[in-house]
Design an enzyme around this catalytic site. Sequence first.
Site, PDB file in Angstrom:
ATOM      1  N   ARG A  22      30.245  76.666  31.849  1.00 12.99           N
ATOM      2  CA  ARG A  22      31.077  76.150  30.748  1.00 12.99           C
ATOM      3  C   ARG A  22      31.367  77.217  29.692  1.00 12.99           C
ATOM      4  O   ARG A  22      31.405  76.916  28.495  1.00 12.99           O
ATOM      5  CB  ARG A  22      30.416  74.917  30.105  1.00 12.99           C
ATOM      6  N   ARG A  26      35.287  73.808  24.704  1.00 19.92           N
ATOM      7  CA  ARG A  26      35.461  73.362  23.325  1.00 19.92           C
ATOM      8  C   ARG A  26      34.702  74.148  22.266  1.00 19.92           C
ATOM      9  O   ARG A  26      35.016  74.036  21.080  1.00 19.92           O
ATOM     10  CB  ARG A  26      35.129  71.869  23.222  1.00 19.92           C
ATOM     11  N   ARG A  35      44.189  73.635  24.061  1.00 17.34           N
ATOM     12  CA  ARG A  35      44.052  72.281  24.602  1.00 17.34           C
ATOM     13  C   ARG A  35      45.112  71.329  24.028  1.00 17.34           C
ATOM     14  O   ARG A  35      45.533  70.379  24.700  1.00 17.34           O
ATOM     15  CB  ARG A  35      42.621  71.809  24.302  1.00 17.34           C
ATOM     16  N   TYR A 148      30.275  59.712  39.829  1.00 21.75           N
ATOM     17  CA  TYR A 148      31.377  59.271  38.963  1.00 21.75           C
ATOM     18  C   TYR A 148      32.261  58.246  39.685  1.00 21.75           C
ATOM     19  O   TYR A 148      32.756  57.296  39.080  1.00 21.75           O
ATOM     20  CB  TYR A 148      32.217  60.475  38.509  1.00 21.75           C
TER      21      TYR A 148
END
Length: 341
Positions: A22, A26, A35, A148
């Site tokens: 990652r 963000r 974004r 998921y």
Amino acid sequence: MKPFLQTLRGEALGTPPLWLMRQAGRYLPEYRALRQKAKGFVDFCFSPELAIEATLQPIRRYGFDAAILFADILLVPHALGQTVSFVEGEGPRFEPIRDAAGLKRLSQDKAANVLAPVMATVAGVAAALPPETALIGFAGAPWTVATYMVEGRGGTDHGEIRKLAWTQPEVFAGIVDHLVEATSAYLIAQVDAGAEALQIFDTWAGSVPAGLFETAVIRPTARIVAAVRAHRPDVPIIGFPRGAASHLAAYAKGTGVNGIGVDHMTDLVFAAASVPANVTLQGNLDPLLLLEGGAVMEAETRKILAAMDGRPFLFNLGHGVTPPTPPEHVAKLVDIVRGRI
Ligand code: 1CP
């Protein structure tokens, strides 16, 4: 050869190559600005121009030894026809698959077409990277992606998928078969587009009951590794079976991966003793220490470097960079690992 790839061939370098799970995302102000340019997160991933830029941002800032393709593990079920939506501030949502009728909604027919923009991202990044920087392609492992698909969301105790795997093994196997097929083709396409190494993220391997670990984690991962190797025998593959320390030896032996990502709950020396000496280890600073910074981060980083001295080793976190991490802590970490301070 690029240091990252040399290490995955089993060479121990004096200074270990470094990248972070990652590393795009963000915590970087330039990512948050980029974004804004796409409506949804899926659109963002499928816009090569934006995804190329997101991949390159952390390379420009920190000079990591490897870039990781900007995409998401949930694009594969999306491509199989189970539409994913990302709810702002809440994470991914699916209409869950819980039975044979749900399984029937999955189809391979459009998968390659839906995923095609990702290959344009890979090719664009490959063309733009500095010559010493390697490009990692990735996908989720079947168990983690299936969590998921069956739970319908993140943040659960995985009770629904465990129940499904125990009580409707044929439905579970059907989901896994779809994921193995689509993921193998997806990873091969990434290699053909320019990915030089692959990582298979099994973030939720730690929630698999011991009695299902072989069927749910090792065998599906081994099938993907074998399928990729049958077409592209030279591409190194890293597995990241997070939270599954007690199965590390079986995982290394059963999947045949070249490298193993070690989480921060697992002692690196234990991990080294669990796997063959030619398997490269990667890890495992607690992401919380990167968030906190300071003396503890520095001391723990130096401990990891000392413990892995002389072994083929890639420095990384034990899981991904968290969004509130100050970018200057990452710069400090890079300086420590590079031996500059
Ligand atoms: O709006 C946004 O910016 C959404 C946040 C986000 C980002 C930046 C998501 C949604 N995915 C990503 C990118 C991403 N995801 C990358 C490329 C960036 C990089 O690594 O530099 C990668 C490799 C992933 C992989 C991924 N997605 C994993 C495995 C790694 C891990 O962190 O455990 C998992 C579990 C996901 C699912 C996912 N996608 C996004 C979120 C918020 C989640 C987690 C959902 C949950 O369980 O709560």
